[in-house]
Design an enzyme around this catalytic site. Structure first.
Site, PDB file in Angstrom:
ATOM      1  N   ARG A 162       0.820  -1.224   0.000  1.00  0.00           N
ATOM      2  CA  ARG A 162       0.000   0.000   0.000  1.00  0.00           C
ATOM      3  C   ARG A 162       0.857   1.279   0.000  1.00  0.00           C
ATOM      4  O   ARG A 162       0.504   2.267   0.647  1.00  0.00           O
ATOM      5  CB  ARG A 162      -0.922   0.041   1.232  1.00  0.00           C
ATOM      6  CG  ARG A 162      -2.117  -0.867   1.151  1.00  0.00           C
ATOM      7  CD  ARG A 162      -3.202  -0.267   0.257  1.00  0.00           C
ATOM      8  NE  ARG A 162      -4.282  -1.202   0.050  1.00  0.00           N
ATOM      9  CZ  ARG A 162      -5.381  -1.244   0.806  1.00  0.00           C
ATOM     10  NH1 ARG A 162      -5.561  -0.399   1.765  1.00  0.00           N
ATOM     11  NH2 ARG A 162      -6.304  -2.143   0.562  1.00  0.00           N
ATOM     12  N   TYR A 198     -14.257 -12.866   0.058  1.00  0.00           N
ATOM     13  CA  TYR A 198     -15.006 -11.663  -0.352  1.00  0.00           C
ATOM     14  C   TYR A 198     -16.254 -12.035  -1.161  1.00  0.00           C
ATOM     15  O   TYR A 198     -17.332 -11.469  -0.962  1.00  0.00           O
ATOM     16  CB  TYR A 198     -14.104 -10.725  -1.164  1.00  0.00           C
ATOM     17  CG  TYR A 198     -13.177  -9.922  -0.278  1.00  0.00           C
ATOM     18  CD1 TYR A 198     -13.661  -8.833   0.439  1.00  0.00           C
ATOM     19  CD2 TYR A 198     -11.845 -10.272  -0.121  1.00  0.00           C
ATOM     20  CE1 TYR A 198     -12.830  -8.099   1.272  1.00  0.00           C
ATOM     21  CE2 TYR A 198     -11.004  -9.551   0.719  1.00  0.00           C
ATOM     22  CZ  TYR A 198     -11.504  -8.471   1.408  1.00  0.00           C
ATOM     23  OH  TYR A 198     -10.686  -7.757   2.237  1.00  0.00           O
ATOM     24  N   ARG A 244      -3.899   6.489   0.425  1.00  0.00           N
ATOM     25  CA  ARG A 244      -4.488   7.696   1.005  1.00  0.00           C
ATOM     26  C   ARG A 244      -3.579   8.505   1.912  1.00  0.00           C
ATOM     27  O   ARG A 244      -3.849   9.662   2.194  1.00  0.00           O
ATOM     28  CB  ARG A 244      -5.772   7.330   1.749  1.00  0.00           C
ATOM     29  CG  ARG A 244      -6.921   7.104   0.801  1.00  0.00           C
ATOM     30  CD  ARG A 244      -8.143   6.641   1.537  1.00  0.00           C
ATOM     31  NE  ARG A 244      -7.836   5.421   2.270  1.00  0.00           N
ATOM     32  CZ  ARG A 244      -8.742   4.607   2.785  1.00  0.00           C
ATOM     33  NH1 ARG A 244     -10.007   4.905   2.685  1.00  0.00           N
ATOM     34  NH2 ARG A 244      -8.393   3.515   3.424  1.00  0.00           N
ATOM     35  N   ASP A 290      -6.544  -3.504  -7.576  1.00  0.00           N
ATOM     36  CA  ASP A 290      -7.059  -4.129  -6.364  1.00  0.00           C
ATOM     37  C   ASP A 290      -7.239  -5.619  -6.605  1.00  0.00           C
ATOM     38  O   ASP A 290      -7.529  -6.036  -7.725  1.00  0.00           O
ATOM     39  CB  ASP A 290      -8.390  -3.513  -5.940  1.00  0.00           C
ATOM     40  CG  ASP A 290      -8.673  -3.818  -4.483  1.00  0.00           C
ATOM     41  OD1 ASP A 290      -8.209  -3.078  -3.609  1.00  0.00           O
ATOM     42  OD2 ASP A 290      -9.318  -4.863  -4.204  1.00  0.00           O
ATOM     43  N   ARG A 320      -7.274  11.172  -6.439  1.00  0.00           N
ATOM     44  CA  ARG A 320      -8.458  10.453  -5.966  1.00  0.00           C
ATOM     45  C   ARG A 320      -9.641  11.389  -5.759  1.00  0.00           C
ATOM     46  O   ARG A 320     -10.797  10.985  -5.894  1.00  0.00           O
ATOM     47  CB  ARG A 320      -8.071   9.736  -4.673  1.00  0.00           C
ATOM     48  CG  ARG A 320      -9.144   9.000  -3.957  1.00  0.00           C
ATOM     49  CD  ARG A 320      -9.509   7.691  -4.627  1.00  0.00           C
ATOM     50  NE  ARG A 320     -10.337   6.937  -3.699  1.00  0.00           N
ATOM     51  CZ  ARG A 320     -11.618   7.212  -3.478  1.00  0.00           C
ATOM     52  NH1 ARG A 320     -12.222   8.179  -4.139  1.00  0.00           N
ATOM     53  NH2 ARG A 320     -12.305   6.505  -2.598  1.00  0.00           N
TER      54      ARG A 320
END
Ligand code: CP3
Length: 341
Positions: free
Chosen positions: A23, A149, A27, A72, A36
């Site tokens: 990562r 998921y 963010r 992702d 973003r």
């Protein structure tokens, strides 16, 4: 050309030790937030120029030794027919969840070239733009993590639905895992063909399984993926989050590099598995909140343990947290380089 990362993957000692962070794009970086701010996450993933831009941000800003494709692990699930969205504060949502044979029939295999062309185009752009500055890592989720998921419909704490299926409908579970495995093999092969110079398989949730279940319901599928890629000529990294109790089984998966989370001492892995292993990890991401001198001690300790293994790639034990100041992340890269030069 800085190929310390690829050298370390092959088990060569390098000076300095290569550094990259899971990562590393994300963010915590104002530069990421700026891009973003104008696009939702999935649009970012599906627009090659933007995905390439945010992939390169941490290379310029942090000075890390490898780039990881911005995408992702859930992207191929959407291409298989699952509904995927990212909701603010809720994380990923896969709707409707796959709970029955009928649900499963709605899923299909993929042809990466036509179904996820944007991923392959991002890789091609990146190889051009990086110009050999640092190697590019491609990635996928591991089948158990992706199945969790699909079956749970998103992130879960209890894993109730996937376990219900694993125990109560093992044939259906195996069908889902077989399909994901087949898709993952063609997806990673396509990434490699497009230019990915290493691949990492993320198994974020397999660590919830006891050894006996992991051996039957997760490991064989990862082994199949690693075997299918063995002639592709690029190093394979297998990262299991919270997999300390599975260490010897994880090694059997057959990847060149074993990614460790912060719970497992590298020394302990070497003691259990032998000094022939190549490890990647494993600073606690929260260590970045420490003052500089304490951070330095933590990094030194990990580098010291890394020397016991045949090869070491310095990384975090999980992803960079959004709350960490970018200057601290850069500082950690500089310290790791300095202490291993
Ligand atoms: O590491 C990188 O810089 C490359 C890009 C990357 C992302 N996700 C970008 C991302 C990679 C390799 C992943 C893998 C991934 N995605 C995993 C395995 C690794 C791990 O963390 O254990 C998992 C489980 C996912 C699923 C996923 N994607 C979740 C649970 C979330 C929501 C959590 C969150 O932080 O919001 C995502 C979204 C996501 N994937 C973001 C990024 C940068 C945040 C999106 C945003 O709001 O900008």
């Amino acid at each position: 050309m800085n190929d310390n990362f690829l050298k370390a993957c092959r088990g060569e000692k390098t000076s300095p030790v290569p550094v990259w962070f899971m990562r590393q794009a994300g963010r915590y970086l104002p530069e990421y937030q700026k891009v973003r701010g104008n696009h939702d996450f999935l649009t970012l993933c599906k627009t090659p120029e933007l995905a390439a831009e945010v992939t390169i941000q941490p290379i310029d800003i942090l000075g890390v030794d490898a780039a990881i494709l911005f995408s992702d692990i859930l992207i191929p699930l959407e291409a298989m027919g699952a509904g995927l969205s990212f909701e603010e504060g809720r994380g990923p949502v896969l709707e409707p969840p796959v709970r029955s044979r009928d649900d499963f029939r709605k899923l299909h295999s993929i042809d990466p070239v036509s179904d996820v062309p944007f991923v392959l185009e991002t890789i091609r752009i990146l190889r051009k733009e990086l110009e050999g500055r640092v190697p590019l890592i491609g990635f996928s989720g591991a089948p158990f993590t992706l199945a969790s998921y699909l079956i749970e419909g998103g992130t879960t704490k209890s894993f109730l639905n996937i376990k219900k299926m694993m125990y109560g409908a093992p044939d259906l579970f195996a069908s889902i895992m077989d399909l994901i495995t087949e898709v993952t093999i063609s997806y990673l092969n396509a990434q490699i063909e497009a230019g990915a110079q290493a691949v990492q398989v993320f198994d974020t949730w397999a660590g919830i399984l006891p050894r006996a279940e992991y051996s039957v319901h997760a490991l064989p599928y990862v082994k199949r993926i690693m075997q299918a890629l063995s002639d592709a000529g690029v190093p394979r990294i297998y990262f299991v989050y919270d997999g300390g109790h599975l260490m010897d089984l994880i090694k059997q998966a057959g990847s060149e590099v074993m990614g460790l989370d912060w719970r497992t001492d590298i020394s302990m892995a070497v003691r259990h598995l032998g000094s022939d292993i190549v490890v990647q990890g494993n600073l606690d991401p929260c260590a970045m909140f420490l003052p500089e001198d304490r951070l330095r001690e933590k990094i030194a300790a990990i580098l010291e343990m890394g020397r016991e293994a045949r090869g070491h790639i310095f990384n975090l034990g999980h992803g960079v947290l959004p709350e960490i100041p970018p200057e601290k992340v850069k500082l950690a890269v500089d310290i790791a380089h300095e202490l291993s030069s």
